[in-house]
Write a protein that holds these residues in place. Structure first.
Motif, PDB file in Angstrom:
ATOM      1  N   LEU A  43     -25.293 -11.261 -11.923  1.00 30.26           N
ATOM      2  CA  LEU A  43     -26.592 -11.057 -11.299  1.00 30.26           C
ATOM      3  C   LEU A  43     -26.674  -9.658 -10.727  1.00 30.26           C
ATOM      4  N   GLU A  49     -31.332 -11.776  -5.107  1.00 27.11           N
ATOM      5  CA  GLU A  49     -30.493 -11.795  -6.309  1.00 27.11           C
ATOM      6  C   GLU A  49     -31.345 -12.160  -7.516  1.00 27.11           C
ATOM      7  N   ARG A  76     -31.136 -12.923 -11.820  1.00 29.54           N
ATOM      8  CA  ARG A  76     -30.255 -13.222 -12.954  1.00 29.54           C
ATOM      9  C   ARG A  76     -31.076 -13.587 -14.181  1.00 29.54           C
ATOM     10  N   ASN A  77     -30.411 -13.559 -15.318  1.00 29.23           N
ATOM     11  CA  ASN A  77     -31.000 -13.938 -16.592  1.00 29.23           C
ATOM     12  C   ASN A  77     -30.970 -15.461 -16.697  1.00 29.23           C
ATOM     13  N   ARG A  91     -27.026 -17.825 -17.086  1.00 28.65           N
ATOM     14  CA  ARG A  91     -26.920 -17.950 -15.635  1.00 28.65           C
ATOM     15  C   ARG A  91     -25.543 -17.611 -15.093  1.00 28.65           C
TER      16      ARG A  91
END
Length: 68
Positions: A42, A31, A33-34, A38
């Motif tokens: 994702l 996974e 994500r930024n 958060r």
């Protein structure tokens, strides 16, 4: 290999407001994500997809996307 890991961030991330991503292994998925958003969702990859991406990145297949 563990089924889940904590989130990791690249050592090249500066932590001073730069664009960063975090990745983890979770329940058989990779996974991503930024790190600045958060809770914003994702993207999930199979381990085969992630391995293919890393292989291509190591070979320079995405270098044309780099900016100065």
């Amino acid at each position: 290999m563990p089924d889940s890991t904590g989130w990791i961030m690249s050592s090249r991330s500066t932590g001073n407001g730069g664009s960063c991503v975090e990745a983890r292994r979770h329940e058989g998925w990779i996974e991503v994500r930024n790190s600045k958003n958060r809770s914003g969702g994702l993207v999930r990859f199979t381990t085969e997809e992630w391995d293919s991406f890393l292989f291509g990145a190591r070979r320079g297949e995405f270098d044309q996307l780099l900016t100065d």
